[in-house]
Enzyme design. Structure first.
Site, mmCIF file in Angstrom:
data_model
loop_
_atom_site.group_PDB
_atom_site.id
_atom_site.type_symbol
_atom_site.label_atom_id
_atom_site.label_comp_id
_atom_site.label_asym_id
_atom_site.label_seq_id
_atom_site.Cartn_x
_atom_site.Cartn_y
_atom_site.Cartn_z
ATOM 1 N N SER A 260 0.852 -1.184 0.000
ATOM 2 C CA SER A 260 0.000 0.000 0.000
ATOM 3 C C SER A 260 0.882 1.226 0.000
ATOM 4 O O SER A 260 2.091 1.149 0.145
ATOM 5 C CB SER A 260 -0.889 0.019 1.237
ATOM 6 O OG SER A 260 -0.142 0.448 2.362
ATOM 7 N N LYS A 261 0.272 2.382 -0.124
ATOM 8 C CA LYS A 261 1.020 3.637 -0.142
ATOM 9 C C LYS A 261 1.886 3.763 1.107
ATOM 10 O O LYS A 261 2.910 4.416 1.095
ATOM 11 C CB LYS A 261 0.045 4.810 -0.196
ATOM 12 C CG LYS A 261 -0.747 4.847 -1.487
ATOM 13 C CD LYS A 261 -0.144 5.817 -2.482
ATOM 14 C CE LYS A 261 -1.068 5.981 -3.668
ATOM 15 N NZ LYS A 261 -0.387 6.020 -4.930
ATOM 16 N N ARG A 262 1.437 3.146 2.155
ATOM 17 C CA ARG A 262 2.137 3.277 3.432
ATOM 18 C C ARG A 262 3.511 2.632 3.419
ATOM 19 O O ARG A 262 4.459 3.160 3.964
ATOM 20 C CB ARG A 262 1.309 2.641 4.550
ATOM 21 C CG ARG A 262 0.098 3.439 4.882
ATOM 22 C CD ARG A 262 0.087 3.841 6.343
ATOM 23 N NE ARG A 262 -0.913 4.869 6.567
ATOM 24 C CZ ARG A 262 -0.609 6.102 6.949
ATOM 25 N NH1 ARG A 262 0.627 6.452 7.130
ATOM 26 N NH2 ARG A 262 -1.558 6.973 7.149
#
Length: 488
Positions: A260-262
RNA sequence: GGCCCCGUCGUCUAGCGGCCUAGGACUCUGGCUUCUCAAGCCAGCUACGAGGGUUCGAAUCCCUUCGGGGCUACCA
């Protein structure tokens, strides 16, 4: 991969563009494509846009562009059409409606009037009672009274598929035989209250209608397979015509969770902007969940199609590793011919406003590329490497400034200016000879000390392409001017 | 919670009963080379989650267990 029929291979990549295509999507697309090419079959690109709230035209276009950029060309799908189109599910609504009414007429499906609130309440109760949550089958039979009441309340029913007792077993090409007991596969919704189809209906109908023979998709869809097979049954497809399923392992982020973007950039556009090569991305992604064996890692797109088999696909998830991608990208860059490297570097140099694109600039870039070719891991790194050649308002980077300010550096610069100014021939050999004689032999300095000062004065940084070649490319006038400017 | 999937170095993987005192790659560490940075070369670190079986012999087969993940929507 077991082929359950002798039909020609047809593989589809069917993303639901609710955002930019990410690394996991692309890995799936790559495997779909490679399998189709390996078998000489057809690669179908279908857009699953039944979730109109989340899918946008921009995302659809971005998906198309991304696949093109990666070189994953499709035989049927958006822009190219094909015999089983349209390939956007939003344009196939009448087909789904037709099948839905057939299912209803045959008793395979039924109208369900339960409201979301009622369903949620009952699910909660199931959870509390520690029973498998899922639709309880309330509307499988509705009394005339209830029906009349629902109608008077203006309730819009959903269409639900009736799951018969028993179980579904299928052979996944990667995981082997998988069985789901129908006690844990509740009746599922095919059509929303507003009449629009859900994924489960559309995906199954399309795969049948488009004669898809192999479904290679993410592992997250594994548990939806019994529902898909249930739709096949309702459609009257015979089991030996079912597609072969192969559920690909996840691509995970640096830590444990899904990408994910995280925990890492996932959008392919992000990688393109940073100068990653499409062939490097594909090569790296191919190694996530698959390997050609025999200690091979570097494969071309062509070799990938030749070597790819589903048998060699892993069943366990893989972690995405940016470092490895960078290493492969560097390898791929080094394999590029000078002309290819030039072609691919120019957009970055223009974007970063290092050059405007004149013939003279391009010619200079081309002569400079050989000395930086093996020093860059991404195309974007061409900018910091070559900026000194084109800088109009040349400045030494702040971090390096102190290194040319001390007495020794100043002495080096003065001496350099003195021996370089009269140089009649300006090339890397003559420059090196002059500087070595003056600084290394004359001043008895260590090369890294002596050349370091000159490097910073001329290129503006303590990291640069080879010094003498850089000075040759920069030319004597600019080189001498910069040395002079660095002298206090 | 239930159902399902998965489990070899930090990471990606090779391995499909003996070739494994477990190989390669990336990362990391040290060294060589060297005008910086890279590239290249050499060396080193580190793994079969655990416990039971089966077998002459198991990373490879079976069971249990632990751990991770997915699903459990009128998302896909």
């Amino acid at each position: 991969m077991p082929t359950n029929t002798s039909r020609p291979v047809r593989v589809r990549f069917a993303p639901s563009p609710t955002g930019d295509l990410h690394v996991g999507n692309i890995r799936t697309a790559l495997f779909d494509w490679a399998y189709a090419r390996h078998t000489g079959g057809q690669f179908i690109f279908r857009i699953e846009d039944t979730d109109t709230d989340r899918v946008t035209d921009e995302y659809i276009q971005a998906a198309i562009d991304t696949l093109k950029w990666l070189g994953l060309t499709w035989d049927e799908g958006p822009e190219v059409g094909g015999p089983y189109g349209p390939y956007l599910q939003s344009q196939r609504l009448d087909i789904y409606a037709e099948w839905a009414s057939k299912f209803l007429a045959n008793g395979d499906a039924y109208y369900c009037y339960c409201s979301s609130e009622e369903l949620e309440a009952r699910r909660e109760a199931q959870r509390k009672a520690n029973v498998a949550p899922g639709y309880d089958g309330k509307c499988r039979s509705i009394s005339a009274d209830d029906l009349a009441r629902y109608h008077s309340e203006g309730r819009k029913p959903v269409l639900r598929m009736r799951m018969p007792d028993g179980s579904t077993t299928f052979t996944d090409a990667i995981r082997g035989e998988v069985t789901f007991d129908h006690n844990f596969v509740p009746d599922f919704v095919l059509v929303r209250g507003d009449g629009s189809p859900l994924y489960t209906l559309a995906v199954a109908v399309d795969d049948v209608m488009m004669k898809v023979t192999h479904v290679l998709r993410g592992e997250d869809l594994l548990s939806s397979t019994p529902r898909q097979i249930r739709v096949y049954q309702a459609m009257g497809v015979s089991p030996d015509e079912y597609p072969t399923f192969a559920h690909l392992p996840f691509v995970m982020g640096q830590d444990n969770a899904k990408l994910s973007k995280r925990n890492g950039e996932v959008s392919i556009a992000w990688y393109r902007d940073r100068g990653f090569l499409p062939e490097a991305i594909c090569n790296y992604l191919a190694l996530l969940g698959w390997s050609p064996g025999e200690d091979r890692e570097n494969v071309t797109m062509q070799e990938l199609t030749e070597l790819f088999t589903v048998e060699r696909v892993h069943s366990s998830p893989a972690r995405f590793d940016m470092k490895k991608l960078e290493a492969i990208n560097g390898d791929k860059i080094r394999e590029l011919t000078l002309d290819e490297l030039l072609k691919r570097s120019l957009p970055f140099l223009k974007r970063d406003q290092v050059i405007t694109g004149t013939d003279a600039e391009i010619a200079l870039v081309k002569t400079a590329l050989p000395i930086i070719h093996e020093r860059i891991a991404t195309l974007a790194e061409v900018t910091p490497m070559l900026r000194f050649l084109f800088a109009e308002n040349f400045e030494i980077e702040p971090d390096s400034l102190p290194k040319v300010a001390d007495d020794q550096a100043q002495a080096v610069l003065k001496k350099s200016l003195e021996v370089l100014t009269p140089l009649s021939t300006w090339n890397h050999d003559s420059i090196e000879a002059a500087l070595r004689a003056a600084l290394i032999e004359g001043m008895e300095l260590k090369p890294r000390i002596a050349f370091g000062a000159v490097r910073i004065a001329v290129t503006g940084s303590h990291i640069s392409p080879p010094l003498f070649e850089s000075m040759e490319l920069l030319g004597s006038a600019a080189s001498l001017a910069r040395i002079k400017a660095a002298i206090k």
